[in-house]
Design an enzyme around this catalytic site. Structure first.
Site, PDB file in Angstrom:
ATOM      1  N   SER A 133      21.121  34.149  44.369  1.00 36.51           N
ATOM      2  CA  SER A 133      21.597  35.061  45.411  1.00 36.51           C
ATOM      3  C   SER A 133      22.358  34.272  46.460  1.00 36.51           C
ATOM      4  O   SER A 133      22.171  33.057  46.600  1.00 36.51           O
ATOM      5  CB  SER A 133      20.409  35.773  46.062  1.00 36.51           C
ATOM      6  OG  SER A 133      20.805  36.505  47.201  1.00 36.51           O
ATOM      7  N   TYR A 146      12.215  36.674  50.395  1.00 34.85           N
ATOM      8  CA  TYR A 146      13.247  36.587  49.361  1.00 34.85           C
ATOM      9  C   TYR A 146      14.056  35.301  49.512  1.00 34.85           C
ATOM     10  O   TYR A 146      14.344  34.614  48.525  1.00 34.85           O
ATOM     11  CB  TYR A 146      14.148  37.808  49.447  1.00 34.85           C
ATOM     12  CG  TYR A 146      15.125  37.945  48.303  1.00 34.85           C
ATOM     13  CD1 TYR A 146      14.684  38.297  47.033  1.00 34.85           C
ATOM     14  CD2 TYR A 146      16.498  37.750  48.501  1.00 34.85           C
ATOM     15  CE1 TYR A 146      15.579  38.441  45.985  1.00 34.85           C
ATOM     16  CE2 TYR A 146      17.401  37.900  47.455  1.00 34.85           C
ATOM     17  CZ  TYR A 146      16.940  38.242  46.207  1.00 34.85           C
ATOM     18  OH  TYR A 146      17.824  38.378  45.166  1.00 34.85           O
TER      19      TYR A 146
END
Length: 275
Positions: A133, A146
Site C-alpha cells: 500500500s 494498517y
C-alpha cells in the site's frame, strides 16, 4: 503447460479481478476466499477456488495442502493480497484489534509464504507478489494499525528478497494507492467493532470517517479501479527480471518520491492534512 498461481482475497476488488485476468492470460488460477459463499461464487464463475482464512492456522495449512495437490507440487506464483484496514487512533485501539490486524495482514501471509516456498525452491523458479500500500511508504493519521502491518510487510519483503538471491524465486511489492473495492466497507465494520466512537478526544474525526467510509462512491479523485493493478501484476509474473516495487496510482508514485526528498517534518506537515 500453464503455470499455477494462488491468489488470496479473491472475494472482491484486486484479488477478484486478478483471478479472472490471470485465468484469461493462460495461468491456472487457484483463487481463495475466507467465506464459503464467496468460494462457491468463484467456482460458479469458472475458477478453481478454495477456502482460506489468513487469520486461522488450520485454514492456512488446509489450503496449502489443497493447493499443492491441485498443482501437483509445482506452484509457480503466489499473490498475497487478502487484507483489511483497521481505522482508529492508536490511543483508542485495543491491543486485540492490533493483533487481529497483524494476523490477517502479516502473520497469515508469512505462514502461507513459508509453507509454499519450498515447492518453488525445489523447482528453482517462482514468483511471490505482495500487495502492499501507499501506507507502507508513508504513515497517515487514524490508520496506525494498517500502517504498521504494511510497514512490516515492506521490511519483511525486502529481507526475503535478499535471502532469495541466487535462487530462481523472485519477490515483488505492488504498492497501490486508493483503489475502488470493498476495502472501505470492511474498514467501516472494523471501526465500529473496535473503537468507542462516542468517548474519545477524536470523536469529531470519527464522525467524518464514518461519513467518508459510508459513501458508495469514493470521493478521492485519484481512486482507480482494480484493473489498474493488473499490468504490474502481470509484469511481476512474466518478466525475466521482476521489479522489486511497483507503484500504482498518483498518490503512491508521488509519496515514493517525496519520502526520499522531503525532511521528516515537512513530510509530516504534508500528510497531516489528510483525514
Amino acid at each position: 503447460m500453464s503455470r499455477f498461481v494462488l491468489i488470496t482475497g479473491c472475494s472482491s476488488g484486486i484479488g477478484y479481478h486478478a483471478a479472472h485476468r490471470l485465468q484469461q492470460e493462460g495461468f491456472h488460477v487457484i483463487a481463495s476466499a475466507r467465506h464459503p459463499d464467496a468460494v462457491a461464487r468463484l467456482q460458479a464463475e469458472g475458477l478453481t477456488a478454495i477456502q482460506l482464512d489468513l487469520a486461522d492456522t488450520a485454514s492456512i495449512r488446509a489450503a496449502v495442502a489443497q493447493t499443492l495437490e491441485l498443482c501437483h507440487g509445482r506452484l509457480y506464483g503466489l499473490f498475497n493480497n487478502g487484507a483489511y484496514g483497521q481505522p482508529g487512533a492508536l490511543e483508542d485501539l485495543p491491543t486485540d484489534a492490533l493483533r487481529a490486524q497483524f494476523e490477517s495482514n502479516f502473520f497469515g501471509w508469512h505462514e502461507l509464504t513459508r509453507l509454499l516456498l519450498p515447492s518453488m525452491l525445489a523447482a528453482n523458479e517462482g514468483r511471490i507478489i505482495q500487495n502492499s500500500s501507499v501506507l507502507g511508504l508513508v504513515a497517515m493519521k487514524y490508520r496506525g494499525a494498517y500502517n504498521a502491518s504494511k510497514f512490516a510487510l515492506e521490511g519483511y519483503t525486502d529481507t526475503l528478497r535478499l535471502e532469495l538471491r541466487g535462487t530462481g524465486v523472485q519477490i515483488s511489492l505492488i504498492e497501490p494507492g486508493p483503489i475502488a473495492s470493498q476495502f472501505r466497507a470492511n474498514a467501516l465494520a472494523a471501526l465500529r467493532q473496535h473503537i468507542d466512537l462516542e468517548h474519545s478526544r477524536h470523536t469529531p474525526v470519527y464522525q467524518q470517517t464514518l461519513s467518508r467510509l459510508e459513501k458508495v462512491v469514493p470521493g478521492n479523485r485519484f481512486t482507480l479501479p482494480p484493473e489498474a493493478c493488473m499490468p504490474p501484476l502481470l509484469h511481476a509474473l512474466n518478466a525475466r527480471r521482476a521489479r522489486p516495487r511497483y507503484q500504482v496510482t498518483t498518490p503512491s508514485k508521488w509519496m515514493n518520491l517525496l519520502r526520499g526528498w522531503l525532511p521528516t517534518r515537512l513530510l509530516d506537515a504534508l500528510v497531516a492534512k489528510s483525514a
